[in-house]
Design a protein around this motif. Structure first.
Motif, PDB file in Angstrom:
ATOM      1  N   MET A 159      13.332  -2.517   8.570  1.00  0.00           N
ATOM      2  CA  MET A 159      11.686  -2.559   7.742  1.00  0.00           C
ATOM      3  C   MET A 159      11.496  -1.136   8.480  1.00  0.00           C
ATOM      4  SD  MET A 159       8.737  -4.827   7.965  1.00  0.00           S
ATOM      5  CE  MET A 159       8.222  -3.308   8.761  1.00  0.00           C
ATOM      6  N   TRP A 160      10.978  -1.027   9.159  1.00  0.00           N
ATOM      7  CA  TRP A 160      10.436  -0.073   8.951  1.00  0.00           C
ATOM      8  C   TRP A 160      11.309   1.344   8.958  1.00  0.00           C
ATOM      9  CZ3 TRP A 160       5.646  -0.406  10.316  1.00  0.00           C
ATOM     10  CH2 TRP A 160       5.153  -1.425  11.116  1.00  0.00           C
ATOM     11  N   ALA A 161      12.547   1.728   9.344  1.00  0.00           N
ATOM     12  CA  ALA A 161      13.291   2.460   8.496  1.00  0.00           C
ATOM     13  C   ALA A 161      13.022   2.896   7.173  1.00  0.00           C
ATOM     14  CB  ALA A 161      15.111   1.894   9.074  1.00  0.00           C
ATOM     15  N   ASP A 162      13.554   1.054   6.276  1.00  0.00           N
ATOM     16  CA  ASP A 162      12.819   1.928   5.231  1.00  0.00           C
ATOM     17  C   ASP A 162      11.554   2.449   4.950  1.00  0.00           C
ATOM     18  OD1 ASP A 162      15.504   0.491   4.437  1.00  0.00           O
ATOM     19  OD2 ASP A 162      15.290  -1.649   4.349  1.00  0.00           O
ATOM     20  N   LEU A 163      10.884   1.690   5.655  1.00  0.00           N
ATOM     21  CA  LEU A 163       9.107   1.816   5.466  1.00  0.00           C
ATOM     22  C   LEU A 163       9.224   3.086   5.352  1.00  0.00           C
ATOM     23  CD1 LEU A 163       6.887   0.287   3.979  1.00  0.00           C
ATOM     24  CD2 LEU A 163       5.937   0.189   6.772  1.00  0.00           C
ATOM     25  N   ALA A 164       9.704   4.172   6.666  1.00  0.00           N
ATOM     26  CA  ALA A 164       9.597   5.148   6.966  1.00  0.00           C
ATOM     27  C   ALA A 164      10.077   6.139   5.203  1.00  0.00           C
ATOM     28  CB  ALA A 164      10.398   6.140   7.906  1.00  0.00           C
ATOM     29  N   VAL A 165      11.074   5.791   5.176  1.00  0.00           N
ATOM     30  CA  VAL A 165      11.945   6.587   3.399  1.00  0.00           C
ATOM     31  C   VAL A 165      10.861   6.844   2.784  1.00  0.00           C
ATOM     32  CG1 VAL A 165      13.979   6.448   2.056  1.00  0.00           C
ATOM     33  CG2 VAL A 165      14.446   6.429   4.460  1.00  0.00           C
ATOM     34  N   VAL A 166      10.072   5.416   2.664  1.00  0.00           N
ATOM     35  CA  VAL A 166       9.387   5.356   1.135  1.00  0.00           C
ATOM     36  C   VAL A 166       8.576   6.325   1.248  1.00  0.00           C
ATOM     37  CG1 VAL A 166       8.170   3.586  -0.041  1.00  0.00           C
ATOM     38  CG2 VAL A 166      10.442   3.157   0.652  1.00  0.00           C
ATOM     39  N   THR A 167       7.874   6.473   2.895  1.00  0.00           N
ATOM     40  CA  THR A 167       6.690   7.373   3.273  1.00  0.00           C
ATOM     41  C   THR A 167       6.928   8.237   3.091  1.00  0.00           C
ATOM     42  OG1 THR A 167       5.726   5.833   5.438  1.00  0.00           O
ATOM     43  CG2 THR A 167       5.134   7.580   4.805  1.00  0.00           C
ATOM     44  N   GLY A 168       8.086   9.297   3.587  1.00  0.00           N
ATOM     45  CA  GLY A 168       9.035  10.348   3.373  1.00  0.00           C
ATOM     46  C   GLY A 168       8.463  10.987   1.732  1.00  0.00           C
ATOM     47  N   ALA A 169       9.327   9.840   1.057  1.00  0.00           N
ATOM     48  CA  ALA A 169       9.630   9.735  -0.811  1.00  0.00           C
ATOM     49  C   ALA A 169       7.578  10.505  -1.150  1.00  0.00           C
ATOM     50  CB  ALA A 169      10.342   9.334  -1.218  1.00  0.00           C
ATOM     51  N   ALA A 170       6.788   9.898  -0.909  1.00  0.00           N
ATOM     52  CA  ALA A 170       5.710   9.760  -0.983  1.00  0.00           C
ATOM     53  C   ALA A 170       5.477  11.179  -0.897  1.00  0.00           C
ATOM     54  CB  ALA A 170       5.154   8.949  -0.724  1.00  0.00           C
ATOM     55  N   VAL A 171       5.161  11.986   0.583  1.00  0.00           N
ATOM     56  CA  VAL A 171       4.768  12.678   1.081  1.00  0.00           C
ATOM     57  C   VAL A 171       5.728  14.627   0.391  1.00  0.00           C
ATOM     58  CG1 VAL A 171       4.577  14.005   2.729  1.00  0.00           C
ATOM     59  CG2 VAL A 171       4.188  12.539   3.610  1.00  0.00           C
ATOM     60  N   ILE A 172       6.392  13.382  -0.058  1.00  0.00           N
ATOM     61  CA  ILE A 172       7.749  15.184  -0.802  1.00  0.00           C
ATOM     62  C   ILE A 172       7.768  15.462  -2.100  1.00  0.00           C
ATOM     63  CG2 ILE A 172       9.804  16.353  -1.724  1.00  0.00           C
ATOM     64  CD1 ILE A 172      11.124  14.304   1.450  1.00  0.00           C
TER      65      ILE A 172
ATOM     66  N   VAL B 266       1.116  -1.290   0.249  1.00  0.00           N
ATOM     67  CA  VAL B 266       0.023  -0.298  -0.240  1.00  0.00           C
ATOM     68  C   VAL B 266       1.356   1.082   0.125  1.00  0.00           C
ATOM     69  CG1 VAL B 266      -1.850   1.415   1.515  1.00  0.00           C
ATOM     70  CG2 VAL B 266      -2.076  -1.411   1.306  1.00  0.00           C
ATOM     71  N   VAL B 267       1.985   1.346   0.837  1.00  0.00           N
ATOM     72  CA  VAL B 267       2.876   2.085   0.827  1.00  0.00           C
ATOM     73  C   VAL B 267       3.268   2.712  -0.687  1.00  0.00           C
ATOM     74  CG1 VAL B 267       4.963   3.624   1.627  1.00  0.00           C
ATOM     75  CG2 VAL B 267       2.790   2.198   3.354  1.00  0.00           C
ATOM     76  N   ASN B 268       4.129   1.523  -0.826  1.00  0.00           N
ATOM     77  CA  ASN B 268       4.606   1.627  -2.344  1.00  0.00           C
ATOM     78  C   ASN B 268       3.918   1.575  -3.343  1.00  0.00           C
ATOM     79  OD1 ASN B 268       6.932   0.429  -1.429  1.00  0.00           O
ATOM     80  ND2 ASN B 268       6.705  -1.794  -3.054  1.00  0.00           N
ATOM     81  N   ALA B 269       1.988   1.489  -3.228  1.00  0.00           N
ATOM     82  CA  ALA B 269       1.461   2.522  -3.815  1.00  0.00           C
ATOM     83  C   ALA B 269       1.298   4.205  -4.457  1.00  0.00           C
ATOM     84  CB  ALA B 269       0.163   1.542  -3.695  1.00  0.00           C
ATOM     85  N   VAL B 270       1.264   3.623  -2.870  1.00  0.00           N
ATOM     86  CA  VAL B 270       1.180   5.819  -2.649  1.00  0.00           C
ATOM     87  C   VAL B 270       2.238   6.652  -3.445  1.00  0.00           C
ATOM     88  CG1 VAL B 270       0.738   7.269  -0.696  1.00  0.00           C
ATOM     89  CG2 VAL B 270      -0.836   5.335  -0.763  1.00  0.00           C
ATOM     90  N   LEU B 271       3.438   5.282  -3.309  1.00  0.00           N
ATOM     91  CA  LEU B 271       4.264   6.496  -4.249  1.00  0.00           C
ATOM     92  C   LEU B 271       4.159   6.047  -5.201  1.00  0.00           C
ATOM     93  CD1 LEU B 271       7.442   7.222  -3.777  1.00  0.00           C
ATOM     94  CD2 LEU B 271       8.528   4.915  -3.695  1.00  0.00           C
ATOM     95  N   GLY B 272       3.962   5.947  -5.804  1.00  0.00           N
ATOM     96  CA  GLY B 272       3.123   5.150  -6.929  1.00  0.00           C
ATOM     97  C   GLY B 272       2.101   6.276  -7.644  1.00  0.00           C
ATOM     98  N   VAL B 273       1.115   6.734  -6.529  1.00  0.00           N
ATOM     99  CA  VAL B 273       0.229   7.937  -6.964  1.00  0.00           C
ATOM    100  C   VAL B 273       1.221   9.355  -7.162  1.00  0.00           C
ATOM    101  CG1 VAL B 273      -1.600   8.603  -5.281  1.00  0.00           C
ATOM    102  CG2 VAL B 273      -1.730   6.723  -5.593  1.00  0.00           C
TER     103      VAL B 273
ATOM    104  N   VAL C  28      19.661   6.745  -4.172  1.00  0.00           N
ATOM    105  CA  VAL C  28      19.082   8.071  -4.160  1.00  0.00           C
ATOM    106  C   VAL C  28      16.946   7.557  -4.235  1.00  0.00           C
ATOM    107  CG1 VAL C  28      20.331   9.272  -3.699  1.00  0.00           C
ATOM    108  CG2 VAL C  28      19.160   8.290  -6.083  1.00  0.00           C
ATOM    109  N   LEU C  29      16.796   6.040  -4.469  1.00  0.00           N
ATOM    110  CA  LEU C  29      15.559   5.870  -5.515  1.00  0.00           C
ATOM    111  C   LEU C  29      15.197   5.050  -4.857  1.00  0.00           C
ATOM    112  CD1 LEU C  29      16.897   4.359  -8.799  1.00  0.00           C
ATOM    113  CD2 LEU C  29      15.990   6.476  -8.557  1.00  0.00           C
ATOM    114  N   PRO C  30      13.917   5.886  -4.226  1.00  0.00           N
ATOM    115  CA  PRO C  30      12.857   5.298  -2.982  1.00  0.00           C
ATOM    116  C   PRO C  30      12.478   3.695  -3.127  1.00  0.00           C
ATOM    117  CG  PRO C  30      11.692   6.943  -4.705  1.00  0.00           C
ATOM    118  CD  PRO C  30      13.163   6.715  -5.194  1.00  0.00           C
ATOM    119  N   LEU C  31      11.562   2.842  -4.178  1.00  0.00           N
ATOM    120  CA  LEU C  31      11.890   1.806  -4.716  1.00  0.00           C
ATOM    121  C   LEU C  31      12.840   0.836  -4.502  1.00  0.00           C
ATOM    122  CD1 LEU C  31       8.942   0.012  -6.038  1.00  0.00           C
ATOM    123  CD2 LEU C  31      10.663   0.254  -8.103  1.00  0.00           C
ATOM    124  N   THR C  32      13.956   1.307  -3.888  1.00  0.00           N
ATOM    125  CA  THR C  32      15.603   0.384  -2.900  1.00  0.00           C
ATOM    126  C   THR C  32      14.800   0.081  -1.869  1.00  0.00           C
ATOM    127  OG1 THR C  32      16.938   1.740  -4.920  1.00  0.00           O
ATOM    128  CG2 THR C  32      18.099   0.217  -2.879  1.00  0.00           C
TER     129      THR C  32
END
Length: 242
Positions: free
Chosen positions: A215-228, A135-142, A192-196
């Motif tokens: 895992m939580w740190a990686d998920l936080a990075v993806v979430t932050g990239a989506a917000v940015i 779901v977080v990945n999907a929001v990043l794609g959005v 520097v790529l969020p999908l990584t």
């Protein structure tokens, strides 16, 4: 309230678009079935690849659907009419993120259910964490789709951003070649790529029975990239296509 109203409007539109609903819900599961028959005699290879693709499919599909949907609203004049109301750009974009995030939750639940209970996917971690990361990945794609849509004039141009924004992330995320075996400059780009980080989080789920700090740190990075990306999309959003 404006964000929720926007999300409700988009969900109503999705409900009446059967082809898009089929793309969101059915296609990832069908692609997983294809992977199963490709790798069913290859030992644990299917488990590794299918786990990663459960996060990649929502990212790619949501990027494509969202970038086209936003560009369609701009070219049809709908966006210009919406922005003459008290609705702000962030209200609009976060409404998109919320609506497609809910759609992604359904998509991820169906795909993960098919992978675990129909195709026999085995991971050390639970299916719930895989759904969360998907779901977080999907929001990043959005978010990336909304951002890229600002630079296109037609729906065809929106699709052209797929090989520019999405494909490099697929190639460098560690799916095909472990990142430790890449050239140094490719590793730097990958960092520097969020999908990584999304792929790393899924690998953690596959290897550990309990959620790890990594895992939580990686998920936080993806979430932050989506917000940015959503904030940047709001800053570059145009009312109409010239």
């Amino acid at each position: 309230m404006r964000t929720l109203a926007t999300a409700a409007r988009i969900l109503r539109q999705l409900r009446h678009d059967r082809r898009t609903v089929a793309l969101l819900v059915a296609v990832p599961s069908l692609l997983l079935v294809l992977l199963y028959y490709m790798f069913r005699n290859a030992g644990p290879t299917f488990d590794r690849i299918a786990l990663i693709m459960l996060g990649v499919f929502p990212f790619v599909i949501m990027f494509l659907v969202t970038s086209i949907a936003m560009l369609r609203e701009r070219t049809s004049g709908t966006l210009e009419r919406l922005l003459t109301t008290p609705l702000g750009k962030l209200d609009l974009l976060f409404g998109y993120g919320l609506a497609f995030g809910l759609a992604a939750a359904v998509q991820a639940a169906v795909a993960v259910g098919a992978a675990y209970w129909l195709l026999g996917l085995e991971t050390a971690g639970g299916a719930g964490m895989v759904v969360l990361i998907a779901v977080v990945n999907a929001v990043l794609g959005v978010a990336l789709g909304l951002f890229c849509s600002a630079f296109g004039r037609t729906e065809f141009q929106a699709v052209q951003f797929l090989p520019v924004v999405v494909v490099p992330q697929l190639l460098l995320c560690g799916l095909f070649v472990p990142r430790g075996q890449m050239a140094g400059w490719l590793q730097a780009v990958s960092d520097v790529l969020p999908l990584t980080y999304a792929v790393d989080a899924l690998i953690e789920v596959g290897a550990s029975a309990d959620p790890t700090g990594t895992m939580w740190a990686d998920l936080a990075v993806v979430t932050g990239a989506a917000v940015i990306a959503l904030v940047l999309a709001a800053a570059t959003l145009r009312r109409r296509t010239p």
